[in-house]
Design a protein around this motif. Structure first.
Motif, PDB file in Angstrom:
ATOM      1  N   PRO A  52       0.814  -1.227   0.000  1.00 42.12           N
ATOM      2  CA  PRO A  52       0.000   0.000   0.000  1.00 42.12           C
ATOM      3  C   PRO A  52       0.840   1.266   0.000  1.00 42.12           C
ATOM      4  N   ASP A 109      -3.338  -7.186  -5.950  1.00 44.55           N
ATOM      5  CA  ASP A 109      -2.891  -5.849  -6.343  1.00 44.55           C
ATOM      6  C   ASP A 109      -1.638  -5.909  -7.212  1.00 44.55           C
ATOM      7  N   THR A 265     -13.284  -0.015 -11.864  1.00 48.41           N
ATOM      8  CA  THR A 265     -13.144  -0.339 -10.443  1.00 48.41           C
ATOM      9  C   THR A 265     -12.634  -1.745 -10.184  1.00 48.41           C
ATOM     10  N   SER A 268      -7.990  -2.594  -6.187  1.00 48.39           N
ATOM     11  CA  SER A 268      -8.010  -1.599  -5.109  1.00 48.39           C
ATOM     12  C   SER A 268      -7.747  -0.201  -5.653  1.00 48.39           C
TER      13      SER A 268
END
Length: 336
Positions: A52, A109, A265, A268
């Motif tokens: 992240p 991801d 979409t 993430s």
């Protein structure tokens, strides 16, 4: 077991112009489901796991060759498949820069941050895939490899980048995205234009029209730019809106713009912001390399899926949301 794959590799080598390219010997029967080629483009090579907080990458420019392989009947695991291909890379002079498997890569991801040929030509099981990045330093070549599985089949995706300088901006590159059965109109490279030949643009895509909309509305969607879901590679074109925008920027030296990427979409927000920025960077690179746009006055950013123009509940809406816009950032028309 490698005989069929070996003959296929020889056929691929004979099919195009001679160039250095890693042609694997697959462990068993194999078929190439798609090939994407670009004479000059950019590629972001993953050199660390997705987190992240960010991901270690390296941006490369040069000739890009992508291929997707289907191995019907392959019953070993992804570890064995990658090990076989890693050994071949070592014999070809490549050294491994980074390697990971599903969870240590970053899972979902990581996969959707990669530029891969999409389904059905390339299948990636989100619970079982492995990735490897390698470099052949003597020849300035880089390679990204993804291996995965489906029931009773193996899958391999190769992206090879041969670094080189940008071509003459007056001559379009020969980018192509060619899958089996495509005609030249669907994916083959366009003939190079002679220097000085104006780019062909459809009605309404001239520079004055785009400039007027930018001044009046502040932003314009660059139509005709095609991205598959999860990918940051532009198709071959034509680039009517890009040619028009570049022409307008060259005629209006006061204008500063930012290219902004948008996604659907799938995945993430953090991964899509990164993906959309790579899309914007790919468009910026083509504006400069193919159309001669002024590099210093063009930025690139990504908005992910935060600004949809259609519902993400339908395939058609998601396709519309995968877009790139240009935003005018100058605060005065005709001046700084």
């Amino acid at each position: 077991m490698k005989a069929a794959a070996g003959l296929l590799a020889l056929g691929l080598a004979a099919a195009g112009p001679a160039r250095a390219e890693f042609l694997p010997l697959m462990p068993g029967p194999a078929e190439v489901t798609a090939r994407h080629e670009a004479a000059f483009d950019s590629y972001v090579l993953a050199l660390g796991p997705w987190r992240p907080t960010g991901q270690q990458t390296r941006r490369l420019e040069g000739r890009i060759d992508q291929s997707a392989w289907h191995l019907p009947g392959y019953e070993q695991g992804t570890l064995a498949l990658l090990a076989d291909l890693r050994d071949q890379l070592a014999k070809a002079g490549f050294r491994v820069l980074f390697e990971c498997e599903t969870d240590t890569c970053g899972g979902f991801d990581f996969r959707f941050a990669m530029d891969l040929i999409p389904e059905p030509e390339m299948h990636v099981d989100l619970g079982d895939f492995r990735y490897l990045a390698a470099e052949q330093p003597q020849e300035g070549r880089f390679l990204a490899m993804v291996v995965s599985r489906s029931p009773r089949a193996g899958w391999v995706h190769l992206t090879e980048v041969a670094r080189q300088a940008a071509p003459d901006p007056a001559v379009p590159d020969s980018a192509a995205a060619v899958a089996p059965g495509q005609t030249p109109a669907e994916g083959q490279a366009r003939p190079a234009a002679k220097p000085g030949t104006p780019a062909a643009t459809p009605e309404g895509a001239d520079g004055a029209a785009i400039g007027a909309r930018l001044v009046a509305e502040g932003r314009v969607v660059l139509e005709g730019l095609v991205f598959a879901s999860g990918a940051d590679r532009l198709d071959a074109g034509p680039d009517a809106d890009l040619a028009a925008l570049a022409g307008w920027l060259k005629q209006n030296d006061w204008a500063q713009v930012v290219v902004v990427g948008h996604t659907d979409t799938t995945g993430s927000l953090a991964a899509n912001v990164a993906l959309s920025k790579r899309r914007a960077e790919a468009v910026r690179a083509r504006l400069i390399a193919r159309h001669g746009a002024p590099e210093a006055r063009i930025g690139a950013e990504g908005a992910g899926w935060l600004a949809p123009r259609a519902s993400n509940a339908t395939p058609e809406g998601r396709a519309r949301n995968r877009r790139v816009e240009v935003v005018l950032t100058s605060t005065r028309v005709g001046g700084p």
